[in-house]
Motif scaffolding. Structure first.
Motif, PDB file in Angstrom:
ATOM      1  N   PHE A  62       0.829  -1.197   0.000  1.00  0.00           N
ATOM      2  CA  PHE A  62       0.000   0.000   0.000  1.00  0.00           C
ATOM      3  C   PHE A  62       0.865   1.250   0.000  1.00  0.00           C
ATOM      4  O   PHE A  62       2.020   1.218   0.426  1.00  0.00           O
ATOM      5  N   LEU A  63       0.301   2.357  -0.474  1.00  0.00           N
ATOM      6  CA  LEU A  63       0.978   3.650  -0.451  1.00  0.00           C
ATOM      7  C   LEU A  63       0.651   4.323   0.877  1.00  0.00           C
ATOM      8  O   LEU A  63      -0.513   4.462   1.233  1.00  0.00           O
ATOM      9  N   MET A  64       1.698   4.716   1.597  1.00  0.00           N
ATOM     10  CA  MET A  64       1.516   5.301   2.923  1.00  0.00           C
ATOM     11  C   MET A  64       2.254   6.633   3.021  1.00  0.00           C
ATOM     12  O   MET A  64       3.343   6.775   2.492  1.00  0.00           O
ATOM     13  N   GLU A  65       1.653   7.572   3.735  1.00  0.00           N
ATOM     14  CA  GLU A  65       2.313   8.838   4.035  1.00  0.00           C
ATOM     15  C   GLU A  65       3.050   8.714   5.366  1.00  0.00           C
ATOM     16  O   GLU A  65       2.725   7.860   6.191  1.00  0.00           O
ATOM     17  N   ASN A  66       4.028   9.598   5.582  1.00  0.00           N
ATOM     18  CA  ASN A  66       4.844   9.584   6.802  1.00  0.00           C
ATOM     19  C   ASN A  66       4.006   9.595   8.082  1.00  0.00           C
ATOM     20  O   ASN A  66       4.377   8.976   9.062  1.00  0.00           O
ATOM     21  N   GLN A  67       2.904  10.306   8.080  1.00  0.00           N
ATOM     22  CA  GLN A  67       2.118  10.481   9.305  1.00  0.00           C
ATOM     23  C   GLN A  67       1.467   9.188   9.793  1.00  0.00           C
ATOM     24  O   GLN A  67       1.042   9.109  10.942  1.00  0.00           O
ATOM     25  N   TYR A  68       1.413   8.169   8.950  1.00  0.00           N
ATOM     26  CA  TYR A  68       0.762   6.917   9.329  1.00  0.00           C
ATOM     27  C   TYR A  68       1.731   5.807   9.714  1.00  0.00           C
ATOM     28  O   TYR A  68       1.298   4.758  10.178  1.00  0.00           O
ATOM     29  N   ILE A  69       3.024   6.031   9.524  1.00  0.00           N
ATOM     30  CA  ILE A  69       4.002   4.980   9.800  1.00  0.00           C
ATOM     31  C   ILE A  69       5.172   5.514  10.619  1.00  0.00           C
ATOM     32  O   ILE A  69       5.420   6.720  10.637  1.00  0.00           O
ATOM     33  N   GLU A  70       5.844   4.604  11.315  1.00  0.00           N
ATOM     34  CA  GLU A  70       7.067   4.944  12.034  1.00  0.00           C
ATOM     35  C   GLU A  70       8.074   3.829  11.798  1.00  0.00           C
ATOM     36  O   GLU A  70       7.702   2.670  11.593  1.00  0.00           O
ATOM     37  N   VAL A  71       9.339   4.184  11.846  1.00  0.00           N
ATOM     38  CA  VAL A  71      10.400   3.199  11.671  1.00  0.00           C
ATOM     39  C   VAL A  71      10.470   2.335  12.916  1.00  0.00           C
ATOM     40  O   VAL A  71      10.401   2.834  14.036  1.00  0.00           O
TER      41      VAL A  71
END
Length: 89
Positions: A62-71
């Motif tokens: 899926f395509l995700m923006e920075n605000q929805y994921i963390e390393v």
């Protein structure tokens, strides 16, 4: 978290669900966001225009923006099984 923290190959965790998910296919499709659970981990497969990352989760890419994921930090990795720090009592 900044864009610099994420790189192709990074392990990431979903920290919030977007209103919908867009598949990371040549012809993207919209999917309901409840396909993924908060806390699910995936691998960044590529960088896309418009501030998106292609992320492969167990249920698809899926395509995700920075605000929805963390390393996911390597600090949380389980201890090695080599027995170096093993204590027998």
């Amino acid at each position: 978290m900044t864009e610099k923290d994420i790189t192709v190959g990074s392990k990431v965790r979903l920290i919030a669900r977007p209103p919908y998910l867009k598949t990371a296919e040549p012809m993207p499709m919209l999917r309901p966001s409840d396909i993924l659970e908060i806390g699910e981990e995936g691998t960044v497969i590529d960088r896309r225009p418009g501030g998106y990352w292609g992320v492969r989760f167990a249920r698809g890419a899926f395509l995700m923006e920075n605000q929805y994921i963390e390393v996911v930090s390597d600090d949380a990795a389980p201890p090695s099984s080599s027995g170096e720090n093993r204590k027998d009592f």
